[in-house]
Design an enzyme around this catalytic site. Structure first.
Site, PDB file in Angstrom:
ATOM      1  N   ASP A 180      -6.328  -8.211   7.209  1.00  0.00           N
ATOM      2  CA  ASP A 180      -6.587  -7.090   8.127  1.00  0.00           C
ATOM      3  C   ASP A 180      -5.793  -7.313   9.417  1.00  0.00           C
ATOM      4  O   ASP A 180      -6.055  -8.267  10.144  1.00  0.00           O
ATOM      5  CB  ASP A 180      -8.091  -7.021   8.428  1.00  0.00           C
ATOM      6  N   ARG A 221      -5.455  -4.941  11.856  1.00  0.00           N
ATOM      7  CA  ARG A 221      -5.729  -3.867  12.819  1.00  0.00           C
ATOM      8  C   ARG A 221      -6.013  -4.378  14.220  1.00  0.00           C
ATOM      9  O   ARG A 221      -6.496  -5.477  14.414  1.00  0.00           O
ATOM     10  CB  ARG A 221      -6.918  -3.032  12.330  1.00  0.00           C
TER      11      ARG A 221
HETATM   12  N1  LIG Z   1      -3.785  -3.016   2.970  1.00  0.00           N
HETATM   13  C1  LIG Z   1      -4.687  -2.214   2.413  1.00  0.00           C
HETATM   14  N2  LIG Z   1      -5.290  -1.312   3.189  1.00  0.00           N
HETATM   15  C2  LIG Z   1      -6.203  -0.521   2.617  1.00  0.00           C
HETATM   16  C3  LIG Z   1      -6.537  -0.602   1.259  1.00  0.00           C
HETATM   17  N3  LIG Z   1      -7.477   0.324   0.991  1.00  0.00           N
HETATM   18  C4  LIG Z   1      -7.728   0.957   2.164  1.00  0.00           C
HETATM   19  N4  LIG Z   1      -6.955   0.457   3.142  1.00  0.00           N
HETATM   20  C5  LIG Z   1      -6.936   0.796   4.560  1.00  0.00           C
HETATM   21  O1  LIG Z   1      -8.117   0.287   5.116  1.00  0.00           O
HETATM   22  C6  LIG Z   1      -8.452   1.026   6.260  1.00  0.00           C
HETATM   23  C7  LIG Z   1      -9.943   1.294   6.136  1.00  0.00           C
HETATM   24  O2  LIG Z   1     -10.555   0.054   6.239  1.00  0.00           O
HETATM   25  P1  LIG Z   1     -11.820  -0.421   5.447  1.00  0.00           P
HETATM   26  O3  LIG Z   1     -11.827  -1.914   5.507  1.00  0.00           O
HETATM   27  O4  LIG Z   1     -11.854   0.262   4.123  1.00  0.00           O
HETATM   28  O5  LIG Z   1     -13.028   0.095   6.202  1.00  0.00           O
HETATM   29  P2  LIG Z   1     -13.336  -0.075   7.675  1.00  0.00           P
HETATM   30  O6  LIG Z   1     -12.890   1.196   8.289  1.00  0.00           O
HETATM   31  O7  LIG Z   1     -12.773  -1.297   8.277  1.00  0.00           O
HETATM   32  O8  LIG Z   1     -14.889  -0.274   7.640  1.00  0.00           O
HETATM   33  P3  LIG Z   1     -15.972   0.847   7.711  1.00  0.00           P
HETATM   34  O9  LIG Z   1     -16.070   1.204   9.161  1.00  0.00           O
HETATM   35  O10 LIG Z   1     -17.203   0.248   7.185  1.00  0.00           O
HETATM   36  O11 LIG Z   1     -15.473   1.981   6.875  1.00  0.00           O
HETATM   37  C8  LIG Z   1      -7.521   2.219   6.299  1.00  0.00           C
HETATM   38  O12 LIG Z   1      -6.486   1.954   7.244  1.00  0.00           O
HETATM   39  C9  LIG Z   1      -6.945   2.239   4.894  1.00  0.00           C
HETATM   40  O13 LIG Z   1      -5.641   2.777   4.852  1.00  0.00           O
HETATM   41  C10 LIG Z   1      -5.877  -1.578   0.459  1.00  0.00           C
HETATM   42  O14 LIG Z   1      -6.119  -1.731  -0.728  1.00  0.00           O
HETATM   43  N5  LIG Z   1      -4.965  -2.354   1.086  1.00  0.00           N
END
Ligand SMILES: Nc1nc2c(ncn2[C@@H]2O[C@H](COP(=O)(O)OP(=O)(O)OP(=O)(O)O)[C@@H](O)[C@H]2O)c(=O)[nH]1
Ligand SMILES: [Zn+2]
Length: 199
Positions: free
Chosen positions: A126, A128
């Site tokens: 992650d 971000r």
């Molecule tokens: N690298 C990668 N990114 C993903 C994948 N699936 C979803 N994403 C990205 O993950 C992000 C969403 O993050 P999540 O970890 O699913 O959820 P979150 O937003 O952190 O957590 P919540 O607030 O509970 O939804 C978005 O930017 C998506 O584009 C994947 O398989 N690989």
């Protein structure tokens, strides 16, 4: 971190009419959006979703993840109480970008989970950042949040970035046969507060 306000407009949606506010992240050039409804600057905690961009899930109806369903649930929850904010952050693929996410999906098609796929591509699970959130909320006059998320790392990162989260609200939705492994990996490897899917 320097974030500048650029413009506001109305955004009618099937859930109600939101106010849309556009910001530019001066460091990265990313264009972030906040959707608000109601009076969010009255000093009371604001129902909020901090949502990271997922083109495939949010716009292309992908069932590989739960993002689109979560975004819709958050818009609906805010419309129900006629007050709240969605921070829509332009950090696709947990920060690796759309084309790298497609590469990660290719590796997942071959058996890797979401974390392993990122690592095989040379990325952390992650990438971000959340340092743009506090200046955006400050501009909008928002002091504290009731945050809709299942992600403990997101709560910790937002608090570290200076946000006051007074309550965490679960947002478990969008489970389907195609995202079972994705959700299992979130629960097992990323510590998300979600009911693990049946295996
Ligand atoms: N690298 C990668 N990114 C993903 C994948 N699936 C979803 N994403 C990205 O993950 C992000 C969403 O993050 P999540 O970890 O699913 O959820 P979150 O937003 O952190 O957590 P919540 O607030 O509970 O939804 C978005 O930017 C998506 O584009 C994947 O398989 N690989
Ligand atoms: Zn997604």
């Amino acid at each position: 971190m320097s974030v500048s306000f650029v413009a506001s407009s109305k955004l009618p949606t099937p859930f109600g009419v939101f106010d849309m506010h556009g910001f530019i992240d001066e460091l990265t050039g990313k264009e972030h959006v906040a959707l608000t409804m109601g009076n969010v600057s009255d000093g009371e905690p604001v129902l909020a979703r901090v949502h990271s961009e997922c083109l495939t899930g949010d716009a292309l109806f992908s069932l590989r993840c739960d993002c689109g369903a979560q975004l819709q649930a958050a818009l609906k929850a805010i419309a129900e109480v006629e007050r709240g904010i969605i921070l829509y952050l332009r950090q696709e693929g947990r920060g690796i970008g759309l084309l790298n996410k497609i590469k990660a999906y290719h590796l997942q098609d071959g058996g890797a989970d979401t974390v392993e796929a990122n690592e095989q591509l040379g990325f952390a699970a992650d990438l971000r950042r959340y340092d743009m959130c506090q200046p955006i909320l400050k501009y909008l006059g928002i002091g504290s949040l009731c945050l809709m998320t299942n992600n403990p790392a997101k709560v910790a990162a937002l608090e570290k970035a200076g946000l006051k989260i007074i309550e965490r609200k679960p947002i478990e939705t969008g489970r389907n046969p195609h995202n079972e492994r994705y959700l299992l990996t979130k629960a097992d490897k990323m510590g998300h507060w979600i009911t693990p899917p049946e295996t």
